[in-house]
Scaffold this motif. Structure first.
Motif, PDB file in Angstrom:
ATOM      1  N   ASP A  56       0.860  -1.180   0.000  1.00 60.81           N
ATOM      2  CA  ASP A  56       0.000   0.000   0.000  1.00 60.81           C
ATOM      3  C   ASP A  56       0.900   1.235   0.000  1.00 60.81           C
ATOM      4  OD1 ASP A  56      -2.271  -1.522   0.040  1.00 60.81           O
ATOM      5  OD2 ASP A  56      -2.921  -0.942   2.052  1.00 60.81           O
ATOM      6  N   ARG A  81       2.944  -7.846   0.560  1.00 61.83           N
ATOM      7  CA  ARG A  81       1.657  -8.526   0.711  1.00 61.83           C
ATOM      8  C   ARG A  81       1.521  -9.701  -0.250  1.00 61.83           C
ATOM      9  NH1 ARG A  81      -2.290  -3.788  -1.228  1.00 61.83           N
ATOM     10  NH2 ARG A  81      -3.923  -5.300  -0.847  1.00 61.83           N
ATOM     11  N   ASP A  85      -0.338 -11.858   2.473  1.00 65.84           N
ATOM     12  CA  ASP A  85      -1.185 -10.710   2.800  1.00 65.84           C
ATOM     13  C   ASP A  85      -1.645 -10.876   4.252  1.00 65.84           C
ATOM     14  OD1 ASP A  85      -3.247  -8.880   3.232  1.00 65.84           O
ATOM     15  OD2 ASP A  85      -3.843  -8.903   1.132  1.00 65.84           O
ATOM     16  N   ASN A  87      -3.498  -9.294   6.118  1.00 67.34           N
ATOM     17  CA  ASN A  87      -4.890  -9.010   6.434  1.00 67.34           C
ATOM     18  C   ASN A  87      -5.816 -10.087   5.873  1.00 67.34           C
ATOM     19  OD1 ASN A  87      -6.901  -7.413   7.657  1.00 67.34           O
ATOM     20  ND2 ASN A  87      -7.278  -6.261   5.779  1.00 67.34           N
ATOM     21  N   ARG A  88      -5.267 -11.272   5.668  1.00 71.17           N
ATOM     22  CA  ARG A  88      -6.047 -12.425   5.200  1.00 71.17           C
ATOM     23  C   ARG A  88      -5.709 -13.640   6.061  1.00 71.17           C
ATOM     24  NH1 ARG A  88      -7.288  -8.522   2.741  1.00 71.17           N
ATOM     25  NH2 ARG A  88      -7.893  -8.318   0.535  1.00 71.17           N
ATOM     26  N   HIS A 151      -4.318   1.766   5.589  1.00 69.42           N
ATOM     27  CA  HIS A 151      -4.147   1.245   4.236  1.00 69.42           C
ATOM     28  C   HIS A 151      -4.258   2.378   3.219  1.00 69.42           C
ATOM     29  CE1 HIS A 151      -4.675  -3.078   5.380  1.00 69.42           C
ATOM     30  NE2 HIS A 151      -5.266  -2.501   6.413  1.00 69.42           N
ATOM     31  N   TYR A 198     -13.842  -0.494  -0.030  1.00 68.58           N
ATOM     32  CA  TYR A 198     -14.036  -1.904   0.339  1.00 68.58           C
ATOM     33  C   TYR A 198     -14.911  -1.965   1.579  1.00 68.58           C
ATOM     34  CZ  TYR A 198      -9.620  -1.974  -2.305  1.00 68.58           C
ATOM     35  OH  TYR A 198      -8.650  -1.767  -3.239  1.00 68.58           O
ATOM     36  N   ASP A 202     -15.681  -7.788   1.514  1.00 64.80           N
ATOM     37  CA  ASP A 202     -14.568  -8.034   0.598  1.00 64.80           C
ATOM     38  C   ASP A 202     -13.391  -8.731   1.281  1.00 64.80           C
ATOM     39  OD1 ASP A 202     -15.733  -6.652  -1.700  1.00 64.80           O
ATOM     40  OD2 ASP A 202     -15.456  -4.829  -0.505  1.00 64.80           O
ATOM     41  N   GLU A 203     -13.580  -9.205   2.494  1.00 71.40           N
ATOM     42  CA  GLU A 203     -12.572  -9.962   3.239  1.00 71.40           C
ATOM     43  C   GLU A 203     -11.381  -9.075   3.609  1.00 71.40           C
ATOM     44  OE1 GLU A 203     -10.156 -13.123   1.356  1.00 71.40           O
ATOM     45  OE2 GLU A 203     -11.138 -14.562   2.675  1.00 71.40           O
ATOM     46  N   VAL A 204     -11.649  -7.816   3.990  1.00 70.08           N
ATOM     47  CA  VAL A 204     -10.544  -6.905   4.287  1.00 70.08           C
ATOM     48  C   VAL A 204     -10.434  -6.558   5.773  1.00 70.08           C
ATOM     49  CG1 VAL A 204     -10.613  -5.867   1.990  1.00 70.08           C
ATOM     50  CG2 VAL A 204     -11.925  -4.812   3.851  1.00 70.08           C
ATOM     51  N   THR A 205     -11.226  -7.198   6.626  1.00 68.37           N
ATOM     52  CA  THR A 205     -11.200  -6.839   8.048  1.00 68.37           C
ATOM     53  C   THR A 205     -10.666  -7.974   8.926  1.00 68.37           C
ATOM     54  OG1 THR A 205     -13.527  -7.497   8.263  1.00 68.37           O
ATOM     55  CG2 THR A 205     -13.069  -5.159   7.841  1.00 68.37           C
ATOM     56  N   GLU A 223      -8.678   3.760   4.975  1.00 67.01           N
ATOM     57  CA  GLU A 223      -8.201   3.634   3.596  1.00 67.01           C
ATOM     58  C   GLU A 223      -8.067   5.039   3.014  1.00 67.01           C
ATOM     59  OE1 GLU A 223      -7.386   1.299   1.424  1.00 67.01           O
ATOM     60  OE2 GLU A 223      -8.106  -0.628   2.189  1.00 67.01           O
TER      61      GLU A 223
END
Length: 262
Positions: A56, A81, A85, A87-88, A151, A198, A202-205, A223
């Motif tokens: 980022d 990432r 990544d 955050n996943r 981010h 997002y 979107d699976e970003v948290t 973001e």
């Protein structure tokens, strides 16, 4: 394929300002576009390694600026990432993607279960252990931290310009995110939107869900459009803008909670 066993925890995560006394704890999971020797370039060009797919851009400078102004510790990644990544979760295809946006990632193609486990152990586990340790120390001191992940996002997505400049994202608890949006709209000229570009869908948290929610900690994901923080001076200016927003949002959240309790 090279293994990840050569990596040490200090190669994948850094903790800055660990003794900071403020209420916030800043996290930057996509801070770096470094590709340590065990992985080489993952088959990517230099331009790809500098692009948003690898990190980022501007996020680390902004996170450091916020940490300084908020007297907060900062937990930041030291690897790209695309290696992992952070955050996943480990079972997510996006944790070690074979394709990111419109780019194939040759070094991530055909990873075996053993490859994925090696990267999880080398990168994901040390990073989240370091973050959990900072949280736990503050909990032990009776100072539960407010988790803020930082981010950046691209101004153009698949050819479509993004008008939003400042996105504020929440997981299960929207309280701090809603207060941050309200404060940003009142205190800044940034075009601010909730759950843009997002959302949790979107699976970003993942970091918030893993590290903040189990302890009932206030949390929010920030973001910022990366053209607004492309240079160090812009990152400092954005930190100067957003630090008071976070202070005001936290104050409002605490006031609301006190009113509800009464």
């Amino acid at each position: 394929m090279a293994t990840a066993t050569q990596l040490q925890p200090q190669d994948v995560v850094t903790v800055e300002n660990p003794g900071a006394a403020g209420p916030f704890l800043i996290v930057c999971e996509h801070a770096s576009n470094a590709f340590p020797p065990p992985f080489g370039s993952l088959g990517l060009t230099e331009a790809q390694r500098l692009a948003h797919i690898a990190w980022d851009p501007g996020a680390l400078g902004l996170a450091r600026g916020l940490a300084a102004r908020l007297d907060a510790p900062l937990v930041a990644a030291r690897v790209s990432r695309l290696i992992y990544d952070l955050n996943r979760p480990p079972h997510s295809a996006g944790a070690m993607p074979a394709r990111s946006e419109s780019h194939d990632i040759p070094g991530n193609a055909g990873l075996t279960a053993a490859d994925r486990l090696a990267r999880t152990e080398a990168v994901y586990l040390p990073f989240h252990a370091a973050l959990r340790a900072e949280i736990s120390r503050r909990l032990a001191l009776g100072r539960p931290p407010v988790i803020v992940t930082v981010h950046s996002f691209t101004p153009v997505w698949h050819g479509s310009p993004r008008a939003v400049e400042f996105g504020v994202i929440h997981d299960a608890d929207p309280s701090l995110a809603l207060a941050t949006v309200a404060a940003a709209r009142k205190m800044t000229a940034l075009r601010t939107e909730l759950n843009q570009p997002y959302s949790a869908a979107d699976e970003v948290t993942h970091t918030l869900r893993l590290q903040a929610s189990p302890f009932g900690l206030a949390n929010v994901m920030l973001e910022v459009r990366n053209d607004l923080i492309a240079a160090p001076t812009a990152q400092e200016a954005m930190a100067e803008t957003l630090a008071p927003v976070l202070h005001a949002a936290l104050h409002q959240t605490e006031t609301d909670q006190a009113g509800t309790a009464a």
